[in-house]
Write an enzyme that holds these catalytic residues in place. Sequence first.
Site, PDB file in Angstrom:
ATOM      1  CG  ASP A  17      -1.782   1.224   1.329  1.00  0.00           C
ATOM      2  OD1 ASP A  17      -2.423   1.567   0.314  1.00  0.00           O
ATOM      3  OD2 ASP A  17      -1.816   1.880   2.382  1.00  0.00           O
ATOM      4  CB  SER A  18       0.159   4.775  -0.690  1.00  0.00           C
ATOM      5  OG  SER A  18      -1.069   4.801   0.024  1.00  0.00           O
ATOM      6  CB  CYS A  80      -2.752   1.080  -2.670  1.00  0.00           C
ATOM      7  SG  CYS A  80      -2.936   2.843  -2.881  1.00  0.00           S
ATOM      8  CD  GLU A 159      -2.280   8.181   7.182  1.00  0.00           C
ATOM      9  OE1 GLU A 159      -1.335   8.959   7.382  1.00  0.00           O
ATOM     10  OE2 GLU A 159      -2.337   7.387   6.218  1.00  0.00           O
ATOM     11  CB  CYS A 191      -9.996   5.184   0.104  1.00  0.00           C
ATOM     12  SG  CYS A 191      -8.521   5.819   0.904  1.00  0.00           S
ATOM     13  CG  HIS A 193      -6.705   5.602   5.232  1.00  0.00           C
ATOM     14  ND1 HIS A 193      -5.931   5.147   4.189  1.00  0.00           N
ATOM     15  CD2 HIS A 193      -5.848   6.179   6.112  1.00  0.00           C
ATOM     16  CE1 HIS A 193      -4.658   5.443   4.434  1.00  0.00           C
ATOM     17  NE2 HIS A 193      -4.583   6.068   5.590  1.00  0.00           N
TER      18      HIS A 193
HETATM   19  N1  DGL Z   1      -3.995   3.857   0.093  1.00  0.00           N
HETATM   20  C1  DGL Z   1      -4.655   4.925  -0.626  1.00  0.00           C
HETATM   21  C2  DGL Z   1      -5.879   4.356  -1.339  1.00  0.00           C
HETATM   22  O1  DGL Z   1      -6.423   3.339  -0.955  1.00  0.00           O
HETATM   23  C3  DGL Z   1      -5.046   6.069   0.288  1.00  0.00           C
HETATM   24  C4  DGL Z   1      -3.880   6.898   0.748  1.00  0.00           C
HETATM   25  C5  DGL Z   1      -3.148   7.585  -0.373  1.00  0.00           C
HETATM   26  O2  DGL Z   1      -3.664   8.550  -0.966  1.00  0.00           O
HETATM   27  O3  DGL Z   1      -2.057   7.123  -0.680  1.00  0.00           O
HETATM   28  O4  DGL Z   1      -6.305   4.902  -2.313  1.00  0.00           O
END
Ligand code: DGL
Length: 278
Positions: A17-18, A80, A159, A191, A193
Amino acid sequence: MTGFEHLDPQAPIGVFDSGVGGLTVVREIIRQIPNERLLYFGDTARVPYGTKSKETVLRYTRQIIRFLESQKVKAIVVACNTVSAVALEEIEKEVDVPIIGVVRPGVRAAAAATRNGRIGVIATKATIESNIYANYLKQIDPKLEVLGKACPLFVPLVENGLLEDPVTDEIAGRYLAELIDRDIDTLVLGCTHYPLIRSTIQRIVGEQVTLVNPAYETAIELKDLLDKYGIRKTTEPHLGGDMHRFYVSDDARGFEVFANSVLKYGILSAREVNIENY
Ligand code: DGL
């Protein structure tokens, strides 16, 4: 012959993931296929991806894939949504192990859930602008109406731990108002989160709206994929803290704190990797 006979069922599954958000996908995989060992990479040095260009996300993704391949993973889960939306179609042609993203599983679940044909999708700016949910949903049924809404403030709210907070309620109320007005009956949490503020979102859209969590759907499809290729780990897990491995590109301590709040079991440590070397 599947082409994947050479892969070792005992090898870990790479999940990336990011940043920290992909832990919501890790959580679902651990719940649904607890025998599997996971190797997680969170790009905490370069998060967020949701505001970056496709070219940048592709470059980052290729580096992470090279890192995961160097660790001999048997499959890759793109946790992600942004990477799944903007890079996966190109990347999947370049990878030598089975790879799965979170968008297609979410799409299938949403198409199955809707009754009135009006589906809302909330996600990062990059995911919404890619139009991928609408494109895939319309491949299933061209009559589906898909309403996308970027919700950029949700990631920093989560976060910062504001999971149940009047500020989150206020922001969610503003983001979701137009979807409620358009009478959606299904809403994709597009997303990583957003499952962490699921109860706030459900309260605001109302119980009549079905929330789709692509993390949950992805874990189910991952299990099917491992079975299909005969690479599911069948031996019992050893329940030590080192069963899964966690890597990040920055701030390992901050990651550990967040990880322990999401996963509810102690991870021993997260290690830092210089991802620019890959
Ligand atoms: N992990 C990213 C997503 O699911 C969210 C956080 C980001 O913008 O990197 O799109």
